[in-house]
Motif scaffolding. Structure first.
Motif, PDB file in Angstrom:
ATOM      1  N   THR A 142      -1.685 -38.238 -17.840  1.00 26.70           N
ATOM      2  CA  THR A 142      -2.364 -38.376 -16.558  1.00 26.70           C
ATOM      3  C   THR A 142      -3.605 -37.492 -16.510  1.00 26.70           C
ATOM      4  OG1 THR A 142      -0.274 -38.871 -15.450  1.00 26.70           O
ATOM      5  CG2 THR A 142      -2.100 -38.119 -14.066  1.00 26.70           C
TER       6      THR A 142
ATOM      7  N   THR B  85      -6.357 -39.102 -18.456  1.00 26.91           N
ATOM      8  CA  THR B  85      -6.855 -40.262 -17.718  1.00 26.91           C
ATOM      9  C   THR B  85      -7.806 -39.824 -16.608  1.00 26.91           C
ATOM     10  OG1 THR B  85      -4.822 -41.491 -18.175  1.00 26.91           O
ATOM     11  CG2 THR B  85      -6.184 -42.275 -16.349  1.00 26.91           C
TER      12      THR B  85
ATOM     13  N   ALA C 117      -9.700 -37.925 -23.726  1.00 27.94           N
ATOM     14  CA  ALA C 117     -10.584 -38.598 -22.772  1.00 27.94           C
ATOM     15  C   ALA C 117     -11.871 -39.061 -23.441  1.00 27.94           C
ATOM     16  CB  ALA C 117     -10.901 -37.657 -21.610  1.00 27.94           C
TER      17      ALA C 117
ATOM     18  N   GLN D 215     -11.302 -42.124 -25.401  1.00 31.75           N
ATOM     19  CA  GLN D 215     -11.238 -43.287 -24.519  1.00 31.75           C
ATOM     20  C   GLN D 215     -12.644 -43.729 -24.111  1.00 31.75           C
ATOM     21  OE1 GLN D 215      -8.458 -44.849 -23.798  1.00 31.75           O
ATOM     22  NE2 GLN D 215      -9.278 -46.348 -22.338  1.00 31.75           N
TER      23      GLN D 215
END
Length: 302
Positions: free
Chosen positions: A3, A6, A46, A49
């Motif tokens: 989390t 994200t 992150a 991503q």
């Protein structure tokens, strides 16, 4: 992806947009970890991503380069996904401040009390440890670290801040960190311009406390810097227990912009006086709202 990682995807994308970064500008794990006050591991996840989303590309050396600012803007503007664990996280914080939890708890006690799966609990404990209000004991136990739990202690924390934060602006070794403070000003302006209505409570706390910490770090006085960071850790959960009045919070962010404008112009004595007035008004107002009990709306997050 965790989390935390994200959430960092959106925060880094917002940093690219609000910071005026352009194609070719470089980002590093170390600087982002320092900025968002997290470890490098979630930052690394992150950034990976964001690379997959076409926002970044791995550099020839270390770090990444921005390749598509428009893609970053789309990510930062996208509505955030609801974190299903946020409500449980806030419940634990409220229970801790009220004194409803023992100083030490096993993971099994957490699982039973909050009806969690092992995986969800692991994520929650990792976040709590990262934010500095719990730590692992040998074995499977966890120990809560000290937090502010009384209204009088909360008032005292603001009186203490009224002493050190204005004084820090007048320190003889004060050295302006212009890039950091300009970035903090952009964050506060971003809140004022509309983000204040949607940003999560925990993120708002981080942005506002981080602004104050960035200012005091310019003082070069380790004791001032360390003291404010300790106070912020202690008051974190007390602030989490409030329902934030975003109209009032927006006024505080406008004051932050005005304060940063003074510091960035080198007008430190005026900034010191402004800081004193800001904190003097903030502490009693917030304490009076807290005195009416948790659940009363407050906008004081500075």
């Amino acid at each position: 992806m965790t989390t935390l990682a994200t959430n960092l995807v959106s925060q880094i994308a917002t940093h690219i947009r609000e910071g005026g970064l352009r194609r070719g500008d470089r980002l590093t794990e170390r600087k982002l970890a320092e900025q968002f006050r997290v470890s490098r591991s979630p930052v690394r996840a992150a950034m990976k991503q964001l690379e997959e989303a076409g926002v970044l590309v791995a550099g020839e050396r270390s770090g990444y380069q921005v390749v598509d600012v428009a893609a970053a803007e789309r990510i930062s503007d996208a509505p955030a996904e609801v974190d299903e664990d946020e409500e449980v996280y806030q419940r634990i914080a409220r229970d801790r401040v009220r004194g409803d939890l023992p100083e030490r708890m096993t993971e099994n006690e957490f699982l039973r009390r909050y009806d969690l799966t092992k995986g969800r609990l692991t994520k929650l404990l990792r976040r709590m440890a990262l934010e500095g209000w719990i730590e692992r004991l040998p074995g499977h136990g966890w120990e809560f670290l000290p937090v502010l739990t009384s209204l009088e202690a909360y008032r005292d924390s603001y009186r203490f801040r009224q002493l050190i934060e204005p004084a820090a602006l007048l320190e003889p070794r004060f050295e302006l960190n212009r890039p950091v403070l300009e970035q903090r000003r952009e964050q506060q302006r971003w809140l004022v311009d509309g983000a204040i209505w949607t940003v999560p409570d925990a993120r708002l706390f981080e942005l506002n406390s981080g602004m104050h910490e960035s200012v005091i770090e310019c003082s070069g006085n380790f004791f001032f810097i360390d003291a404010l960071k300790r106070v912020d850790r202690l008051r974190r959960l007390f602030d989490y227990g409030q329902m934030l009045d975003r109209d009032i919070a927006r006024e505080r962010c406008l004051e932050h912009v005005e304060l940063l404008d003074l510091v960035l112009r080198g007008r430190n004595r005026e900034a010191s006086d402004f800081m004193r007035r800001h904190l003097a008004a903030l502490g009693p107002l917030k304490a009076s709202r807290l005195g009416r009990g948790h659940g009363e709306k407050t906008g004081e997050t500075g």
